[in-house]
Design an enzyme around this catalytic site. Structure first.
Site, PDB file in Angstrom:
ATOM      1  N   ASN A  22     161.595 -10.425 -61.459  1.00  0.00           N
ATOM      2  CA  ASN A  22     162.745 -11.074 -60.827  1.00  0.00           C
ATOM      3  C   ASN A  22     162.422 -12.547 -60.552  1.00  0.00           C
ATOM      4  O   ASN A  22     161.286 -12.988 -60.771  1.00  0.00           O
ATOM      5  CB  ASN A  22     163.092 -10.325 -59.523  1.00  0.00           C
ATOM      6  CG  ASN A  22     164.524 -10.566 -59.069  1.00  0.00           C
ATOM      7  OD1 ASN A  22     165.264 -11.328 -59.691  1.00  0.00           O
ATOM      8  ND2 ASN A  22     164.907  -9.934 -57.983  1.00  0.00           N
TER       9      ASN A  22
ATOM     10  N   HIS B  13     173.651 -10.150 -61.454  1.00  0.00           N
ATOM     11  CA  HIS B  13     172.327 -10.751 -61.370  1.00  0.00           C
ATOM     12  C   HIS B  13     171.610 -10.529 -62.706  1.00  0.00           C
ATOM     13  O   HIS B  13     171.981  -9.642 -63.468  1.00  0.00           O
ATOM     14  CB  HIS B  13     171.536 -10.123 -60.220  1.00  0.00           C
ATOM     15  CG  HIS B  13     170.209 -10.765 -59.965  1.00  0.00           C
ATOM     16  ND1 HIS B  13     170.076 -12.113 -59.721  1.00  0.00           N
ATOM     17  CD2 HIS B  13     168.947 -10.251 -59.938  1.00  0.00           C
ATOM     18  CE1 HIS B  13     168.796 -12.395 -59.545  1.00  0.00           C
ATOM     19  NE2 HIS B  13     168.089 -11.295 -59.672  1.00  0.00           N
TER      20      HIS B  13
ATOM     21  N   CYS C 106     169.869 -17.359 -61.966  1.00  0.00           N
ATOM     22  CA  CYS C 106     169.043 -16.239 -62.399  1.00  0.00           C
ATOM     23  C   CYS C 106     169.049 -16.111 -63.914  1.00  0.00           C
ATOM     24  O   CYS C 106     168.043 -15.739 -64.526  1.00  0.00           O
ATOM     25  CB  CYS C 106     169.535 -14.952 -61.761  1.00  0.00           C
ATOM     26  SG  CYS C 106     171.291 -14.642 -62.022  1.00  0.00           S
TER      27      CYS C 106
ATOM     28  N   GLN D 192     164.078 -18.849 -57.616  1.00  0.00           N
ATOM     29  CA  GLN D 192     165.280 -19.654 -57.834  1.00  0.00           C
ATOM     30  C   GLN D 192     165.712 -20.369 -56.563  1.00  0.00           C
ATOM     31  O   GLN D 192     166.413 -21.382 -56.636  1.00  0.00           O
ATOM     32  CB  GLN D 192     166.413 -18.789 -58.384  1.00  0.00           C
ATOM     33  CG  GLN D 192     166.932 -17.714 -57.444  1.00  0.00           C
ATOM     34  CD  GLN D 192     167.912 -16.764 -58.120  1.00  0.00           C
ATOM     35  OE1 GLN D 192     167.533 -15.869 -58.867  1.00  0.00           O
ATOM     36  NE2 GLN D 192     169.186 -16.968 -57.880  1.00  0.00           N
TER      37      GLN D 192
END
Ligand SMILES: *[C@@H]1O[C@H](CO)[C@@H](O)[C@H](O)[C@H]1NC(C)=O
Ligand SMILES: *[C@@H]1O[C@H](CO)[C@@H](O)[C@H](O)[C@H]1NC(C)=O
Length: 388
Positions: free
Chosen positions: A350, A329, A189, A182
């Site tokens: 992630n 997150h 996210c 990102q």
């Protein structure tokens, strides 16, 4: 930017009492005497500290130079480099002392944290970009989300647990694209998480693994200036339903900031019919969902710098890593399993690039929080897209 020093110079009051004791002075004595003793001891302490800091600094500077080379890091000027060195030094002290201190029950934390590519960012800088604000800043939208068009049920609720595989890795099934990043400029996210969940179910249903456009979600599914702000994944799923689908990453590539929506005319690569929320505070329910497809989740990744520097060695939360249920997150769960010590984990994808943790993935302890919330609240806002 403020840089805190790991070992502040002892205050005068501390030094006064220790010097008084060590010198065995007795009352009464004049204030002037005290001041002379204090200044003498202060100079001695400072000199001693300079010696030890100088040695420390030399080793630390070498470590920093090595880190810069390994991470391809360069700076505009020497002032910025000097500033970043202080941050690196502070972080390195935090990482070293965290790794050295055992967790609850004497669990070893050796190698748990590392001076990764985020090692020259302060905790505040990291929190303000890679996660959604400081801890306590919950993802907007809450855990309820939007009611899924296919009915608000949980379609995997009736599945028998014993029928599910003991471990799952959707990467091995070809349902997970490469890890994305990102970057420092966009707190999206939620878009990476939603896109990864859609990529997963799309591959499972169609056999085609396609990297989908995160930028389309950032530009088109939000109001002006909302694209790079915290958001609920369910809103992204709702947009994908309403707009007819997502195009590919190739056709509409990630920019790291919100631009004007330009999805029109681009080929649609994946569609969904709906989405559902996994019942919160229930890791069994989450397990049943992940056994069927990758699932978007919210979690607390920002209470301290432990997630920032997580090395990917070991399982996050297995040695008592501190966490809250304040979601800030989003990640995507792409599997689960049990390690060689019998510790159960979730496998998370992630969006912090492929050099963070274990090539962009992290294992988080499973079934260890008694209230069902999961480590870092990871069951509190879980949802998945439905292709029917
Ligand atoms: C979620 O639903 C509960 C119960 O219906 C309600 O009390 C709560 O305000 C809702 N939260 C949000 C963020 O909409
Ligand atoms: C958790 O979810 C499972 C599967 O839907 C369900 O059978 C079980 O009753 C739930 N547990 C609780 C405590 O709600």
């Amino acid at each position: 930017m403020q840089v805190e020093l790991a070992a502040p110079i002892p205050s005068f009051s501390t030094m006064a009492s220790s010097s008084t004791h060590s010198m065995g002075l007795t009352m009464p004595f004049s204030l002037a005497t005290v001041l002379v003793i204090l200044s003498c001891c202060t100079q001695f302490a400072l000199a001693a500290r300079e010696v030890s800091t100088a040695g420390d600094d030399k080793a630390m500077r070498e470590r920093y130079e090595k880190w810069m080379v390994e991470n391809g890091q360069t700076y505009e000027d020497s002032a910025e480099k000097a500033r970043r060195f202080e941050v690196f030094k502070f972080n390195a002290h935090f990482i070293d002392s965290y790794n050295a201190a055992a967790g609850p029950g004497g669990k070893s934390r050796t190698g748990l944290l590392t001076t990764n590519k985020f090692a020259d960012l302060t905790g505040d800088e990291f929190r303000s970009t890679y996660i959604s604000g400081r801890s306590g800043g919950a993802i907007s939208g809450g855990i309820n989300g939007t009611m899924p068009p296919l009915g608000s049920g949980f379609m995997y609720g009736a599945v028998r647990l014993s029928d599910m595989p003991a471990s799952m890795d959707w990467r091995e099934k070809g349902a997970v694209t490469q890890v994305k990043d990102q970057g420092l400029t966009c707190e999206c996210c939620w878009a990476f998480s939603a896109a990864a969940a859609v990529e997963g179910i799309h591959q499972i249903k169609s056999g085609n693994l396609v990297s989908l456009s995160v930028q389309q979600l950032v530009d088109c599914s939000t109001g002006a200036n909302d694209g790079c702000k915290p958001r609920d994944m369910d809103k992204a799923f709702q947009y994908i339903i309403d707009s007819g689908g997502l195009t590919t990453e190739q056709a509409y590539s990630y920019q790291g900031y919100q631009g004007t929506c330009s999805a029109s005319g681009k080929p649609i690569a994946a569609r969904i019919r709906g989405f559902q929320d996994v019942p919160p505070r229930n890791e069994t329910a989450l397990f049943l969902a992940v056994a069927h497809q990758p699932v978007s989740i919210g979690l607390d990744a920002g209470i301290n710098s432990v997630m920032q520097f997580f090395s990917g060695t070991g399982i996050y939360g297995a040695a008592g890593e501190p966490c809250t249920e304040d979601l800030n997150h989003a990640m995507t769960i792409v599997g689960y399993g049990t390690d060689e010590h019998g510790t159960k984990y979730w496998l998370m994808k992630n969006s912090w690039g492929s050099t963070w943790a274990d090539q962009g993935y992290v294992k988080i302890a499973r079934d260890v929080v008694s209230n069902g919330a999961g480590i870092c609240g990871l069951t509190m806002q879980a949802s998945y897209p439905v292709v029917a």
